[in-house]
Design a protein around this motif. Structure first.
Motif, PDB file in Angstrom:
ATOM      1  N   ALA A  92     -16.971  22.709  17.711  1.00 41.93           N
ATOM      2  CA  ALA A  92     -16.349  21.330  17.320  1.00 41.93           C
ATOM      3  C   ALA A  92     -15.092  21.684  16.492  1.00 41.93           C
ATOM      4  O   ALA A  92     -15.170  22.636  15.674  1.00 41.93           O
ATOM      5  CB  ALA A  92     -17.364  20.757  16.665  1.00 41.93           C
ATOM      6  N   THR A  93     -14.005  20.742  16.378  1.00 43.97           N
ATOM      7  CA  THR A  93     -13.040  20.762  15.620  1.00 43.97           C
ATOM      8  C   THR A  93     -13.159  19.829  14.478  1.00 43.97           C
ATOM      9  O   THR A  93     -13.622  18.698  14.720  1.00 43.97           O
ATOM     10  CB  THR A  93     -11.743  20.415  16.325  1.00 43.97           C
ATOM     11  OG1 THR A  93     -11.559  21.312  17.286  1.00 43.97           O
ATOM     12  CG2 THR A  93     -10.492  20.304  15.243  1.00 43.97           C
ATOM     13  N   LEU A  94     -13.206  20.018  13.101  1.00 40.78           N
ATOM     14  CA  LEU A  94     -13.507  19.731  12.045  1.00 40.78           C
ATOM     15  C   LEU A  94     -12.152  19.287  11.262  1.00 40.78           C
ATOM     16  O   LEU A  94     -11.400  20.444  11.010  1.00 40.78           O
ATOM     17  CB  LEU A  94     -14.144  20.300  10.932  1.00 40.78           C
ATOM     18  CG  LEU A  94     -14.588  19.538   9.621  1.00 40.78           C
ATOM     19  CD1 LEU A  94     -15.059  18.272   9.644  1.00 40.78           C
ATOM     20  CD2 LEU A  94     -15.607  20.489   8.742  1.00 40.78           C
ATOM     21  N   CYS A  95     -11.820  18.129  10.932  1.00 36.45           N
ATOM     22  CA  CYS A  95     -10.472  17.827  10.255  1.00 36.45           C
ATOM     23  C   CYS A  95     -11.066  17.166   9.007  1.00 36.45           C
ATOM     24  O   CYS A  95     -11.441  15.990   9.049  1.00 36.45           O
ATOM     25  CB  CYS A  95      -9.589  16.983  11.238  1.00 36.45           C
ATOM     26  SG  CYS A  95      -8.904  17.691  12.790  1.00 36.45           S
ATOM     27  N   LEU A  96     -10.610  17.820   8.035  1.00 34.52           N
ATOM     28  CA  LEU A  96     -11.010  17.247   6.522  1.00 34.52           C
ATOM     29  C   LEU A  96      -9.546  16.413   5.967  1.00 34.52           C
ATOM     30  O   LEU A  96      -8.558  16.454   6.626  1.00 34.52           O
ATOM     31  CB  LEU A  96     -11.242  18.340   5.560  1.00 34.52           C
ATOM     32  CG  LEU A  96     -12.449  19.021   5.869  1.00 34.52           C
ATOM     33  CD1 LEU A  96     -12.665  20.205   5.071  1.00 34.52           C
ATOM     34  CD2 LEU A  96     -13.623  18.135   6.117  1.00 34.52           C
ATOM     35  N   ASN A  97      -9.776  15.571   5.089  1.00 32.48           N
ATOM     36  CA  ASN A  97      -8.674  14.730   4.455  1.00 32.48           C
ATOM     37  C   ASN A  97      -8.119  13.934   5.462  1.00 32.48           C
ATOM     38  O   ASN A  97      -6.976  13.622   5.399  1.00 32.48           O
ATOM     39  CB  ASN A  97      -7.832  15.678   3.663  1.00 32.48           C
ATOM     40  CG  ASN A  97      -8.409  16.326   2.554  1.00 32.48           C
ATOM     41  OD1 ASN A  97      -8.801  15.739   1.601  1.00 32.48           O
ATOM     42  ND2 ASN A  97      -8.182  17.747   2.594  1.00 32.48           N
ATOM     43  N   GLU A  98      -8.754  13.517   6.319  1.00 34.10           N
ATOM     44  CA  GLU A  98      -8.149  12.551   7.444  1.00 34.10           C
ATOM     45  C   GLU A  98      -9.225  11.291   7.595  1.00 34.10           C
ATOM     46  O   GLU A  98     -10.097  11.077   8.235  1.00 34.10           O
ATOM     47  CB  GLU A  98      -8.038  13.343   8.908  1.00 34.10           C
ATOM     48  CG  GLU A  98      -7.294  12.485   9.751  1.00 34.10           C
ATOM     49  CD  GLU A  98      -6.934  13.256  11.021  1.00 34.10           C
ATOM     50  OE1 GLU A  98      -6.216  12.578  11.928  1.00 34.10           O
ATOM     51  OE2 GLU A  98      -7.100  14.435  10.926  1.00 34.10           O
ATOM     52  N   GLY A  99      -8.465  10.358   6.793  1.00 33.85           N
ATOM     53  CA  GLY A  99      -9.334   8.890   6.900  1.00 33.85           C
ATOM     54  C   GLY A  99      -9.029   8.165   8.019  1.00 33.85           C
ATOM     55  O   GLY A  99      -7.883   8.290   8.643  1.00 33.85           O
ATOM     56  N   VAL A 100      -9.996   7.363   8.243  1.00 26.78           N
ATOM     57  CA  VAL A 100      -9.784   6.278   9.609  1.00 26.78           C
ATOM     58  C   VAL A 100      -9.370   5.005   9.221  1.00 26.78           C
ATOM     59  O   VAL A 100      -9.896   4.378   8.078  1.00 26.78           O
ATOM     60  CB  VAL A 100     -10.994   6.266  10.495  1.00 26.78           C
ATOM     61  CG1 VAL A 100     -11.053   5.333  11.717  1.00 26.78           C
ATOM     62  CG2 VAL A 100     -11.268   7.665  11.195  1.00 26.78           C
ATOM     63  N   GLY A 157     -16.863  10.698  10.419  1.00 24.05           N
ATOM     64  CA  GLY A 157     -17.859  10.969   9.520  1.00 24.05           C
ATOM     65  C   GLY A 157     -18.540  12.434   9.354  1.00 24.05           C
ATOM     66  O   GLY A 157     -19.371  12.557  10.608  1.00 24.05           O
ATOM     67  N   ALA A 158     -18.283  13.310   8.600  1.00 23.95           N
ATOM     68  CA  ALA A 158     -18.837  14.504   8.520  1.00 23.95           C
ATOM     69  C   ALA A 158     -19.971  14.653   7.488  1.00 23.95           C
ATOM     70  O   ALA A 158     -20.030  15.749   6.745  1.00 23.95           O
ATOM     71  CB  ALA A 158     -17.993  15.614   8.492  1.00 23.95           C
ATOM     72  N   GLY A 159     -21.037  13.827   7.655  1.00 26.29           N
ATOM     73  CA  GLY A 159     -22.243  13.782   6.921  1.00 26.29           C
ATOM     74  C   GLY A 159     -23.264  14.457   7.864  1.00 26.29           C
ATOM     75  O   GLY A 159     -23.040  15.226   8.788  1.00 26.29           O
ATOM     76  N   ALA A 160     -24.594  14.586   7.349  1.00 25.11           N
ATOM     77  CA  ALA A 160     -25.597  15.250   8.063  1.00 25.11           C
ATOM     78  C   ALA A 160     -25.640  14.639   9.616  1.00 25.11           C
ATOM     79  O   ALA A 160     -25.794  15.553  10.435  1.00 25.11           O
ATOM     80  CB  ALA A 160     -27.082  14.826   7.394  1.00 25.11           C
ATOM     81  N   ALA A 161     -25.835  13.295   9.872  1.00 23.28           N
ATOM     82  CA  ALA A 161     -25.713  12.798  11.090  1.00 23.28           C
ATOM     83  C   ALA A 161     -24.672  13.164  11.851  1.00 23.28           C
ATOM     84  O   ALA A 161     -24.507  13.729  13.047  1.00 23.28           O
ATOM     85  CB  ALA A 161     -25.788  11.180  11.159  1.00 23.28           C
ATOM     86  N   GLY A 162     -23.466  13.045  11.358  1.00 21.38           N
ATOM     87  CA  GLY A 162     -21.976  13.519  12.138  1.00 21.38           C
ATOM     88  C   GLY A 162     -21.701  14.839  12.422  1.00 21.38           C
ATOM     89  O   GLY A 162     -21.446  15.294  13.531  1.00 21.38           O
ATOM     90  N   MET A 163     -22.340  15.763  11.598  1.00 24.28           N
ATOM     91  CA  MET A 163     -22.192  17.280  11.732  1.00 24.28           C
ATOM     92  C   MET A 163     -22.978  17.518  12.798  1.00 24.28           C
ATOM     93  O   MET A 163     -22.863  18.343  13.827  1.00 24.28           O
ATOM     94  CB  MET A 163     -22.383  17.891  10.619  1.00 24.28           C
ATOM     95  CG  MET A 163     -21.230  17.861   9.460  1.00 24.28           C
ATOM     96  SD  MET A 163     -21.096  19.163   8.382  1.00 24.28           S
ATOM     97  CE  MET A 163     -22.689  18.549   7.176  1.00 24.28           C
ATOM     98  N   LEU A 164     -24.349  17.101  12.754  1.00 18.58           N
ATOM     99  CA  LEU A 164     -25.392  17.526  13.824  1.00 18.58           C
ATOM    100  C   LEU A 164     -25.164  16.923  15.221  1.00 18.58           C
ATOM    101  O   LEU A 164     -25.217  17.820  16.140  1.00 18.58           O
ATOM    102  CB  LEU A 164     -26.807  17.216  13.604  1.00 18.58           C
ATOM    103  CG  LEU A 164     -27.883  17.791  14.362  1.00 18.58           C
ATOM    104  CD1 LEU A 164     -27.716  19.212  14.326  1.00 18.58           C
ATOM    105  CD2 LEU A 164     -29.064  17.456  13.787  1.00 18.58           C
ATOM    106  N   CYS A 165     -24.616  15.705  15.063  1.00 19.22           N
ATOM    107  CA  CYS A 165     -24.196  15.204  16.539  1.00 19.22           C
ATOM    108  C   CYS A 165     -22.948  16.045  17.235  1.00 19.22           C
ATOM    109  O   CYS A 165     -22.937  16.167  18.085  1.00 19.22           O
ATOM    110  CB  CYS A 165     -23.457  13.653  16.114  1.00 19.22           C
ATOM    111  SG  CYS A 165     -23.013  12.888  17.918  1.00 19.22           S
ATOM    112  N   ALA A 166     -22.037  16.370  16.362  1.00 23.13           N
ATOM    113  CA  ALA A 166     -20.957  17.010  16.892  1.00 23.13           C
ATOM    114  C   ALA A 166     -21.393  18.322  17.319  1.00 23.13           C
ATOM    115  O   ALA A 166     -20.849  18.900  18.344  1.00 23.13           O
ATOM    116  CB  ALA A 166     -19.849  17.518  15.627  1.00 23.13           C
ATOM    117  N   THR A 167     -22.231  19.042  16.480  1.00 22.98           N
ATOM    118  CA  THR A 167     -22.686  20.277  17.180  1.00 22.98           C
ATOM    119  C   THR A 167     -23.359  20.316  18.219  1.00 22.98           C
ATOM    120  O   THR A 167     -23.104  21.232  19.437  1.00 22.98           O
ATOM    121  CB  THR A 167     -23.482  20.992  15.937  1.00 22.98           C
ATOM    122  OG1 THR A 167     -22.866  21.259  14.601  1.00 22.98           O
ATOM    123  CG2 THR A 167     -24.473  22.256  16.126  1.00 22.98           C
TER     124      THR A 167
END
Length: 408
Positions: free
Chosen positions: A130-138, A5-15
């Motif tokens: 960090a590596t971001l992969c879009l259009n990849e559902g779990v 999940g690349a929302g606010a929480a996920g992006m900051l966690c990944a960063t």
């Protein structure tokens, strides 16, 4: 490690995790990261609230009330200590994004563009490595002896640690369709039943529907079930709509109505919370040669004034000197205690956040790690953690995300 999940929480966690040298894969099922950021605050993105970390926690406690509120506040405090509202502002301003504080305490980008917030987060993410992969559902998450196996629409990934940051069910058009609850259950977690929160409420009351479009900057709204004591007492801006009621004062109280949507709720509205009954009665008694509707229209929008006078039973063309005692009382009751029946809400489609989610007692608030499945972390709206309107929910997302990123 894998973050879902690349929302606010996920992006900051990944960063934050990548800044510490961790190899981070951030998966997003949609074509864009931070879609909810782009939609929020009328596309302006209310980043946080101008308050201390302690004030943010206290606001969560007040909103839910009782034992539930205390539990939410206690859970949030370690994350808020890691990243406070001032810390969020500093984080974005270090990225070149200036912010501003509005009179309500809401913090927005000075540009009034949510797109600038999204771009700042993507820049942080990219710089951290960090590596971001879009259009990849779990499709599934499975716990194994070596960690976790994540099956996506494109591949199978084995990882020692996983972060579930896919949000709740609010604004499903953003991709937040409750996927994380099934994964959490598979790991043994209890889920508090999800329901819409910070959502407009519906009513079948004709007179209020006829006032659609009328807004007031300051209304006190007390929501109660049948003849019981109010479960919510909120004050803020207010909007009449064709379907019912909206505005911060109403939306803050909505979590209680959506919990039991068919229980005879009503919103008791004080349209003049800064003026007491005696002041109003004195004005009506001493005005003498003034018209009733024109007088009430000095205190409230004209259309509302006309509706309240009509509901009071007093003739609209009556002069103040001609009012009976009961007519004066009827007008004041309308201004201070208009009860509007409620029948439900506009649901997840229009809800800003989700109430309910992963049981907080099963997550360590010092790290955001599962107490049941070591190596699994839960952050943001997937948790049973909903706050008031005004940037509080983004603050919780940023704070839990930063804490998890430091703990991975």
């Amino acid at each position: 490690m894998v973050i879902l999940g690349a929302g606010a929480a996920g992006m900051l966690c990944a960063t934050k995790a990548a800044e510490r040298g961790k190899r981070v894969l951030l998966l997003e099922k949609g074509p864009k990261a931070g879609v909810k950021i782009l939609m929020s605050g009328g596309t302006r993105c209310n980043l946080t609230h101008d308050a201390s970390a302690s004030d943010i926690a206290d606001a969560y406690a007040r909103l839910a009330g009782g034992k539930e509120g205390k539990t939410k506040a206690r859970f949030l405090r370690p994350a808020l200590s890691r990243l406070s509202p001032d810390g969020v502002i500093a984080l974005f301003e270090a990225e070149g994004l200036r912010t501003k504080i509005e009179p309500t305490g809401k913090v927005f980008p000075a540009s009034d563009r949510a797109l600038d917030v999204q771009r700042a987060m993507l820049a942080m993410l990219d710089r951290a490595g960090a590596t971001l992969c879009l259009n990849e559902g779990v499709e599934s998450v499975e716990r194994t002896a070596d960690g976790y196996t994540v099956r996506t629409t494109k591949r199978t990934i084995v990882t020692p640690k996983i972060v579930i940051a896919v949000g709740g069910q609010s604004y499903p058009g953003c991709g937040t369709t409750g996927d994380g609850y099934a994964w959490a259950k598979a790991l043994g977690h209890r889920i508090a039943p999800p329901r819409p929160a910070l959502v407009p409420l519906t009513s079948t009351e004709r007179w209020s529907a006829e006032l659609q479009g009328v807004t007031l900057p300051d209304v006190r709204v007390r929501v109660n079930e049948a003849a019981a004591k109010p479960v919510a007492d909120r004050r803020g801006s207010f909007l009449f709509t064709h379907f019912g009621l909206s505005g911060p004062a109403v939306m803050d109280a909505s979590r209680f109505v959506t919990e039991r949507p068919t229980s005879g709720w009503q919103a008791v509205c004080d349209f003049l919370p800064g003026v007491d009954d005696e002041q109003l009665l004195n004005e009506l008694q001493n005005g003498r040669n003034r018209g009733l509707v024109n007088t009430v229209a000095e205190w409230a929008p004209r259309r509302l004034a006309e509706a309240l006078v009509a509901r009071s039973g007093a003739p609209p063309d009556r002069m103040l000197a001609e009012l009976t005692k009961s007519e004066r009382r009827g007008v004041v009751d309308g201004l201070k205690r208009s009860a509007i029946p409620l029948v439900g809400s506009l649901g997840f489609k229009k809800a800003e956040v989700t109430a309910g989610g992963v049981d907080l007692s099963e997550v360590d608030p010092r790290t955001m790690e599962s107490r049941l499945a070591p190596g699994a972390y839960f952050i943001g709206e997937v948790l049973d953690l909903d706050g008031p309107i005004g940037g509080y929910n983004f603050q919780a997302a940023f704070s839990t995300g930063a804490l998890a990123g430091d703990s991975l």
